[in-house]
Design a protein around this motif. Sequence first.
Motif, PDB file in Angstrom:
ATOM      1  N   MET A  92       2.666  -8.076   1.115  1.00 27.83           N
ATOM      2  CA  MET A  92       3.222  -7.024   0.265  1.00 27.83           C
ATOM      3  C   MET A  92       4.679  -6.753   0.638  1.00 27.83           C
ATOM      4  O   MET A  92       5.545  -6.646  -0.232  1.00 27.83           O
ATOM      5  CB  MET A  92       2.409  -5.731   0.366  1.00 27.83           C
ATOM      6  CG  MET A  92       2.973  -4.606  -0.485  1.00 27.83           C
ATOM      7  SD  MET A  92       2.031  -3.067  -0.369  1.00 27.83           S
ATOM      8  CE  MET A  92       0.936  -3.293  -1.763  1.00 27.83           C
ATOM      9  N   ASP A 115       9.311   0.113  -5.521  1.00 27.56           N
ATOM     10  CA  ASP A 115       8.439  -0.285  -6.631  1.00 27.56           C
ATOM     11  C   ASP A 115       6.988  -0.480  -6.182  1.00 27.56           C
ATOM     12  O   ASP A 115       6.066  -0.272  -6.976  1.00 27.56           O
ATOM     13  CB  ASP A 115       8.941  -1.565  -7.290  1.00 27.56           C
ATOM     14  CG  ASP A 115      10.212  -1.347  -8.106  1.00 27.56           C
ATOM     15  OD1 ASP A 115      10.567  -0.179  -8.384  1.00 27.56           O
ATOM     16  OD2 ASP A 115      10.852  -2.348  -8.465  1.00 27.56           O
ATOM     17  N   LEU A 116       6.770  -0.873  -4.950  1.00 28.87           N
ATOM     18  CA  LEU A 116       5.411  -1.087  -4.426  1.00 28.87           C
ATOM     19  C   LEU A 116       4.915   0.085  -3.577  1.00 28.87           C
ATOM     20  O   LEU A 116       3.788   0.055  -3.080  1.00 28.87           O
ATOM     21  CB  LEU A 116       5.366  -2.375  -3.600  1.00 28.87           C
ATOM     22  CG  LEU A 116       5.629  -3.671  -4.363  1.00 28.87           C
ATOM     23  CD1 LEU A 116       5.716  -4.848  -3.406  1.00 28.87           C
ATOM     24  CD2 LEU A 116       4.550  -3.897  -5.401  1.00 28.87           C
ATOM     25  N   GLN A 117       5.739   1.104  -3.419  1.00 26.61           N
ATOM     26  CA  GLN A 117       5.403   2.241  -2.546  1.00 26.61           C
ATOM     27  C   GLN A 117       4.103   2.928  -2.964  1.00 26.61           C
ATOM     28  O   GLN A 117       3.238   3.172  -2.123  1.00 26.61           O
ATOM     29  CB  GLN A 117       6.561   3.235  -2.558  1.00 26.61           C
ATOM     30  CG  GLN A 117       6.319   4.481  -1.729  1.00 26.61           C
ATOM     31  CD  GLN A 117       7.545   5.376  -1.724  1.00 26.61           C
ATOM     32  OE1 GLN A 117       8.602   4.946  -1.294  1.00 26.61           O
ATOM     33  NE2 GLN A 117       7.403   6.601  -2.208  1.00 26.61           N
ATOM     34  N   ALA A 118       3.936   3.255  -4.234  1.00 25.07           N
ATOM     35  CA  ALA A 118       2.724   3.956  -4.688  1.00 25.07           C
ATOM     36  C   ALA A 118       1.481   3.115  -4.422  1.00 25.07           C
ATOM     37  O   ALA A 118       0.462   3.638  -3.947  1.00 25.07           O
ATOM     38  CB  ALA A 118       2.839   4.317  -6.162  1.00 25.07           C
ATOM     39  N   GLU A 119       1.560   1.822  -4.713  1.00 26.39           N
ATOM     40  CA  GLU A 119       0.430   0.923  -4.457  1.00 26.39           C
ATOM     41  C   GLU A 119       0.098   0.890  -2.970  1.00 26.39           C
ATOM     42  O   GLU A 119      -1.071   0.951  -2.578  1.00 26.39           O
ATOM     43  CB  GLU A 119       0.781  -0.483  -4.947  1.00 26.39           C
ATOM     44  CG  GLU A 119      -0.294  -1.504  -4.721  1.00 26.39           C
ATOM     45  CD  GLU A 119       0.114  -2.905  -5.147  1.00 26.39           C
ATOM     46  OE1 GLU A 119      -0.503  -3.863  -4.637  1.00 26.39           O
ATOM     47  OE2 GLU A 119       1.040  -3.062  -5.963  1.00 26.39           O
ATOM     48  N   ALA A 120       1.114   0.824  -2.136  1.00 29.15           N
ATOM     49  CA  ALA A 120       0.903   0.792  -0.686  1.00 29.15           C
ATOM     50  C   ALA A 120       0.274   2.087  -0.186  1.00 29.15           C
ATOM     51  O   ALA A 120      -0.632   2.063   0.648  1.00 29.15           O
ATOM     52  CB  ALA A 120       2.219   0.527   0.032  1.00 29.15           C
ATOM     53  N   ASN A 158      -2.241  -9.337   4.484  1.00 26.12           N
ATOM     54  CA  ASN A 158      -2.050  -8.711   3.166  1.00 26.12           C
ATOM     55  C   ASN A 158      -0.889  -7.726   3.182  1.00 26.12           C
ATOM     56  O   ASN A 158      -0.128  -7.645   2.215  1.00 26.12           O
ATOM     57  CB  ASN A 158      -3.332  -8.016   2.709  1.00 26.12           C
ATOM     58  CG  ASN A 158      -4.435  -9.013   2.423  1.00 26.12           C
ATOM     59  OD1 ASN A 158      -4.192 -10.092   1.900  1.00 26.12           O
ATOM     60  ND2 ASN A 158      -5.656  -8.668   2.776  1.00 26.12           N
ATOM     61  N   TRP A 159      -0.758  -6.974   4.270  1.00 29.66           N
ATOM     62  CA  TRP A 159       0.380  -6.063   4.402  1.00 29.66           C
ATOM     63  C   TRP A 159       1.685  -6.845   4.521  1.00 29.66           C
ATOM     64  O   TRP A 159       2.692  -6.482   3.914  1.00 29.66           O
ATOM     65  CB  TRP A 159       0.187  -5.129   5.600  1.00 29.66           C
ATOM     66  CG  TRP A 159      -0.677  -3.959   5.274  1.00 29.66           C
ATOM     67  CD1 TRP A 159      -1.982  -3.767   5.643  1.00 29.66           C
ATOM     68  CD2 TRP A 159      -0.309  -2.826   4.491  1.00 29.66           C
ATOM     69  NE1 TRP A 159      -2.427  -2.577   5.136  1.00 29.66           N
ATOM     70  CE2 TRP A 159      -1.418  -1.973   4.436  1.00 29.66           C
ATOM     71  CE3 TRP A 159       0.862  -2.441   3.845  1.00 29.66           C
ATOM     72  CZ2 TRP A 159      -1.403  -0.755   3.745  1.00 29.66           C
ATOM     73  CZ3 TRP A 159       0.889  -1.231   3.159  1.00 29.66           C
ATOM     74  CH2 TRP A 159      -0.234  -0.405   3.111  1.00 29.66           C
ATOM     75  N   ARG A 191       6.892  -9.534  -0.582  1.00 25.76           N
ATOM     76  CA  ARG A 191       7.178  -9.501  -2.021  1.00 25.76           C
ATOM     77  C   ARG A 191       8.493  -8.767  -2.290  1.00 25.76           C
ATOM     78  O   ARG A 191       9.282  -9.174  -3.138  1.00 25.76           O
ATOM     79  CB  ARG A 191       6.042  -8.805  -2.786  1.00 25.76           C
ATOM     80  CG  ARG A 191       4.854  -9.689  -2.999  1.00 25.76           C
ATOM     81  CD  ARG A 191       3.643  -8.993  -3.558  1.00 25.76           C
ATOM     82  NE  ARG A 191       3.853  -8.181  -4.742  1.00 25.76           N
ATOM     83  CZ  ARG A 191       2.983  -7.244  -5.156  1.00 25.76           C
ATOM     84  NH1 ARG A 191       1.877  -6.999  -4.481  1.00 25.76           N
ATOM     85  NH2 ARG A 191       3.230  -6.558  -6.242  1.00 25.76           N
ATOM     86  N   GLU A 225      -1.720   4.014  -1.625  1.00 28.65           N
ATOM     87  CA  GLU A 225      -3.126   4.150  -2.029  1.00 28.65           C
ATOM     88  C   GLU A 225      -4.063   3.484  -1.028  1.00 28.65           C
ATOM     89  O   GLU A 225      -5.253   3.779  -1.013  1.00 28.65           O
ATOM     90  CB  GLU A 225      -3.338   3.521  -3.411  1.00 28.65           C
ATOM     91  CG  GLU A 225      -2.710   4.318  -4.528  1.00 28.65           C
ATOM     92  CD  GLU A 225      -2.851   3.637  -5.879  1.00 28.65           C
ATOM     93  OE1 GLU A 225      -3.509   2.569  -5.963  1.00 28.65           O
ATOM     94  OE2 GLU A 225      -2.298   4.167  -6.858  1.00 28.65           O
ATOM     95  N   ARG A 226      -3.537   2.632  -0.193  1.00 31.91           N
ATOM     96  CA  ARG A 226      -4.364   1.927   0.787  1.00 31.91           C
ATOM     97  C   ARG A 226      -4.703   2.854   1.961  1.00 31.91           C
ATOM     98  O   ARG A 226      -3.893   3.702   2.341  1.00 31.91           O
ATOM     99  CB  ARG A 226      -3.632   0.697   1.309  1.00 31.91           C
ATOM    100  CG  ARG A 226      -3.405  -0.367   0.248  1.00 31.91           C
ATOM    101  CD  ARG A 226      -2.701  -1.555   0.837  1.00 31.91           C
ATOM    102  NE  ARG A 226      -2.524  -2.619  -0.134  1.00 31.91           N
ATOM    103  CZ  ARG A 226      -2.119  -3.837   0.192  1.00 31.91           C
ATOM    104  NH1 ARG A 226      -1.842  -4.152   1.447  1.00 31.91           N
ATOM    105  NH2 ARG A 226      -1.984  -4.751  -0.749  1.00 31.91           N
TER     106      ARG A 226
END
Length: 108
Positions: free
Chosen positions: A97, A54-59, A93-94, A100, A61-62
């Motif tokens: 994430m 679920d957080l893969q796309a957001e990650a 921050n990583w 989470r 982008e970094r």
Amino acid sequence: MAYDPHLADELEAAFAARPDVERKAMFGGYCWMLNGNMLCGVEVGRFMFRVGKDLQAEALERPGAELVNFNGRKMGGIIWVEEHAAREAGLENWIAMAERFVGSLPPK
């Protein structure tokens, strides 16, 4: 998987006050486990964070992030982050994430 002892020391320091996180030898290097579930790890020149699908796309982008690929197999939800990019974004921050996702898993 070879690992960088300096990066391992950074993660070890980040978790020094966390009794719920333990270091475990895995894949020829080290991973850190939260309640028995893999949270993050190190390789030469990069960190690995388990952020979940679920957080893969957001990650991704970094800066400095890419999907983990072991022997031609993509590992969904697990991200490599180049060491300098991870530091610039803030290693904490990583870790947050990854926590989470991993924090939502049942303890092992």
